[in-house]
Scaffold this motif. Sequence first.
Motif, PDB file in Angstrom:
ATOM      1  N   PRO A 171     -29.723  45.822  38.244  1.00  0.00           N
ATOM      2  CA  PRO A 171     -28.691  45.080  38.980  1.00  0.00           C
ATOM      3  C   PRO A 171     -29.231  43.831  39.683  1.00  0.00           C
ATOM      4  N   ILE A 172     -30.501  43.842  40.066  1.00  0.00           N
ATOM      5  CA  ILE A 172     -31.075  42.619  40.645  1.00  0.00           C
ATOM      6  C   ILE A 172     -31.033  41.494  39.615  1.00  0.00           C
ATOM      7  N   PRO A 204     -33.877  49.904  32.186  1.00  0.00           N
ATOM      8  CA  PRO A 204     -33.407  48.629  32.747  1.00  0.00           C
ATOM      9  C   PRO A 204     -33.580  47.430  31.832  1.00  0.00           C
ATOM     10  N   PHE A 205     -34.646  47.384  31.047  1.00  0.00           N
ATOM     11  CA  PHE A 205     -34.897  46.181  30.262  1.00  0.00           C
ATOM     12  C   PHE A 205     -34.178  46.226  28.919  1.00  0.00           C
ATOM     13  N   ARG A 206     -33.744  47.411  28.479  1.00  0.00           N
ATOM     14  CA  ARG A 206     -32.824  47.493  27.335  1.00  0.00           C
ATOM     15  C   ARG A 206     -31.484  46.890  27.749  1.00  0.00           C
ATOM     16  N   ARG A 207     -30.987  47.314  28.915  1.00  0.00           N
ATOM     17  CA  ARG A 207     -29.732  46.760  29.410  1.00  0.00           C
ATOM     18  C   ARG A 207     -29.864  45.257  29.674  1.00  0.00           C
ATOM     19  N   ALA A 208     -31.023  44.829  30.151  1.00  0.00           N
ATOM     20  CA  ALA A 208     -31.224  43.413  30.448  1.00  0.00           C
ATOM     21  C   ALA A 208     -31.152  42.556  29.198  1.00  0.00           C
ATOM     22  N   VAL A 209     -31.678  43.067  28.080  1.00  0.00           N
ATOM     23  CA  VAL A 209     -31.580  42.338  26.814  1.00  0.00           C
ATOM     24  C   VAL A 209     -30.137  42.311  26.333  1.00  0.00           C
ATOM     25  N   GLU A 210     -29.481  43.461  26.387  1.00  0.00           N
ATOM     26  CA  GLU A 210     -28.097  43.544  25.915  1.00  0.00           C
ATOM     27  C   GLU A 210     -27.174  42.589  26.666  1.00  0.00           C
ATOM     28  N   GLU A 211     -27.413  42.436  27.971  1.00  0.00           N
ATOM     29  CA  GLU A 211     -26.550  41.594  28.798  1.00  0.00           C
ATOM     30  C   GLU A 211     -27.104  40.177  28.947  1.00  0.00           C
ATOM     31  N   GLN A 212     -28.150  39.871  28.192  1.00  0.00           N
ATOM     32  CA  GLN A 212     -28.771  38.539  28.214  1.00  0.00           C
ATOM     33  C   GLN A 212     -29.175  38.132  29.633  1.00  0.00           C
ATOM     34  N   LEU A 213     -29.714  39.101  30.365  1.00  0.00           N
ATOM     35  CA  LEU A 213     -30.230  38.833  31.703  1.00  0.00           C
ATOM     36  C   LEU A 213     -31.612  38.198  31.638  1.00  0.00           C
ATOM     37  N   ILE A 214     -32.344  38.507  30.562  1.00  0.00           N
ATOM     38  CA  ILE A 214     -33.689  37.969  30.354  1.00  0.00           C
ATOM     39  C   ILE A 214     -33.752  37.314  28.980  1.00  0.00           C
ATOM     40  N   ILE A 233     -26.125  47.176  44.759  1.00  0.00           N
ATOM     41  CA  ILE A 233     -27.340  46.352  44.736  1.00  0.00           C
ATOM     42  C   ILE A 233     -27.015  44.953  44.209  1.00  0.00           C
ATOM     43  N   ARG A 234     -26.273  44.900  43.109  1.00  0.00           N
ATOM     44  CA  ARG A 234     -25.915  43.595  42.533  1.00  0.00           C
ATOM     45  C   ARG A 234     -25.180  42.741  43.552  1.00  0.00           C
ATOM     46  N   GLN A 235     -24.209  43.321  44.231  1.00  0.00           N
ATOM     47  CA  GLN A 235     -23.427  42.569  45.210  1.00  0.00           C
ATOM     48  C   GLN A 235     -24.303  42.062  46.349  1.00  0.00           C
ATOM     49  N   ARG A 236     -25.190  42.922  46.840  1.00  0.00           N
ATOM     50  CA  ARG A 236     -26.051  42.515  47.954  1.00  0.00           C
ATOM     51  C   ARG A 236     -27.003  41.394  47.535  1.00  0.00           C
ATOM     52  N   TYR A 237     -27.564  41.478  46.343  1.00  0.00           N
ATOM     53  CA  TYR A 237     -28.482  40.432  45.899  1.00  0.00           C
ATOM     54  C   TYR A 237     -27.754  39.127  45.608  1.00  0.00           C
ATOM     55  N   ALA A 238     -26.518  39.213  45.165  1.00  0.00           N
ATOM     56  CA  ALA A 238     -25.738  37.984  44.985  1.00  0.00           C
ATOM     57  C   ALA A 238     -25.616  37.247  46.313  1.00  0.00           C
ATOM     58  N   GLN A 239     -25.455  37.989  47.402  1.00  0.00           N
ATOM     59  CA  GLN A 239     -25.405  37.379  48.735  1.00  0.00           C
ATOM     60  C   GLN A 239     -26.765  36.815  49.138  1.00  0.00           C
ATOM     61  N   LEU A 240     -27.833  37.580  48.872  1.00  0.00           N
ATOM     62  CA  LEU A 240     -29.159  37.177  49.336  1.00  0.00           C
ATOM     63  C   LEU A 240     -29.637  35.887  48.675  1.00  0.00           C
ATOM     64  N   ILE A 241     -29.293  35.698  47.407  1.00  0.00           N
ATOM     65  CA  ILE A 241     -29.853  34.559  46.667  1.00  0.00           C
ATOM     66  C   ILE A 241     -28.892  33.390  46.543  1.00  0.00           C
ATOM     67  N   GLN A 242     -27.709  33.495  47.131  1.00  0.00           N
ATOM     68  CA  GLN A 242     -26.684  32.473  46.901  1.00  0.00           C
ATOM     69  C   GLN A 242     -27.108  31.090  47.395  1.00  0.00           C
ATOM     70  N   ASP A 243     -27.965  31.030  48.411  1.00  0.00           N
ATOM     71  CA  ASP A 243     -28.406  29.738  48.942  1.00  0.00           C
ATOM     72  C   ASP A 243     -29.842  29.413  48.556  1.00  0.00           C
TER      73      ASP A 243
END
Length: 345
Positions: free
Chosen positions: A159-160, A196-206, A133-143
């Motif tokens: 992963p988004i 998901p949002f515990r991991r998001a805080v830990e990885e500073q995604l949000i 999912i992460r890889q696909r979204y990296a492609q979708l949002i790159q532009d």
Amino acid sequence: MMHQGLLVSFSPRLWASLATTFRAASSAASSRPLNRPLTSNDMPRPGGIASFMRLPVQGDTKGLDACFVGVPLDTGTSNRSGTRMGPRQIRCESVLLRPYSAKGHDPYSCINVADVGDVSCNMYNLPEACEHIRQRYAQLIQDGCIPLTMGGDHTITYPILQAVKARHGPVGLVHVDAHMDVSDTMLGAKINHGTPFRRAVEEQLIDPHATVQIGLRGTSHAAEGHAWPISQGFRLVPVEECWYHSLVPLMEEVRSMMGDRPVYLSFDIDAIDPGFCPGTGTPEIGGLTPIQALEVVRGCAGLNLVGCDLVEVAPPYDFEGTTALTGANLLFEMLCALPGVRALQ
């Protein structure tokens, strides 16, 4: 923005004139061709390819400002499975939608949109699926394309957000849900729809100080309840604060909180009371009404939205398609709330 109730006083002739003027202005502003969905005047609703609103389907985001994308994954669920069928059913129910919103938005004359299909991910290995999912979204949002996601269970937001951070940095989060989804583990697993949002805080995604969770309710596993997200700086809005109230003032507060930073909107359909939306895996009584759901999504207009998702629609428990239809409507409202989409003035 238009004043509430203004549209009802317009005559059909005036409405048609305004619509023609708006389309002409939009066309003059951009010479590129924009995709439009099939309507029931073009093709009867039971016909056509089951893309979102029967939009054109393309494999990449070339030339697109926004895209609808499905993630048919429910390996992270803790109760009733079935959300893997959510994207397909949401698309099927979306044939009831028309291209103009009730508030006068015409998104398909403002931005270019298509359905880019579904993410292919390993349904037998959840961490590997998240990487797909992460890889696909990296492609979708790159532009710069803004993804509007049909889930799938809430695991997919993790992963988004990883892909979103790589492009935009940590984002503000508007999270609408019955559950906080900040558990550290569930049955010993770090990755699932409750974490998901515990991991998001830990990885500073949000940015936890620009995170609001709306509609929280239900029983808890531990006595401390909301302590962890509050300690991180989350703004929590338990459902009791929503009962009997319009959420328009709340969304004014949210817009002030977010400012011009990039923001991600994640909407779990179980935020809405199961009396309205029974087709979900972890239902909780006493939820939001569809009216309040609309107020929240419409209240995101003006935010710098860089992505949105609608998750946890489980068709096996959605006997008349009502939950998927509600999800389809909310996704269209998310499209109308994106930067660059305007209402008729």
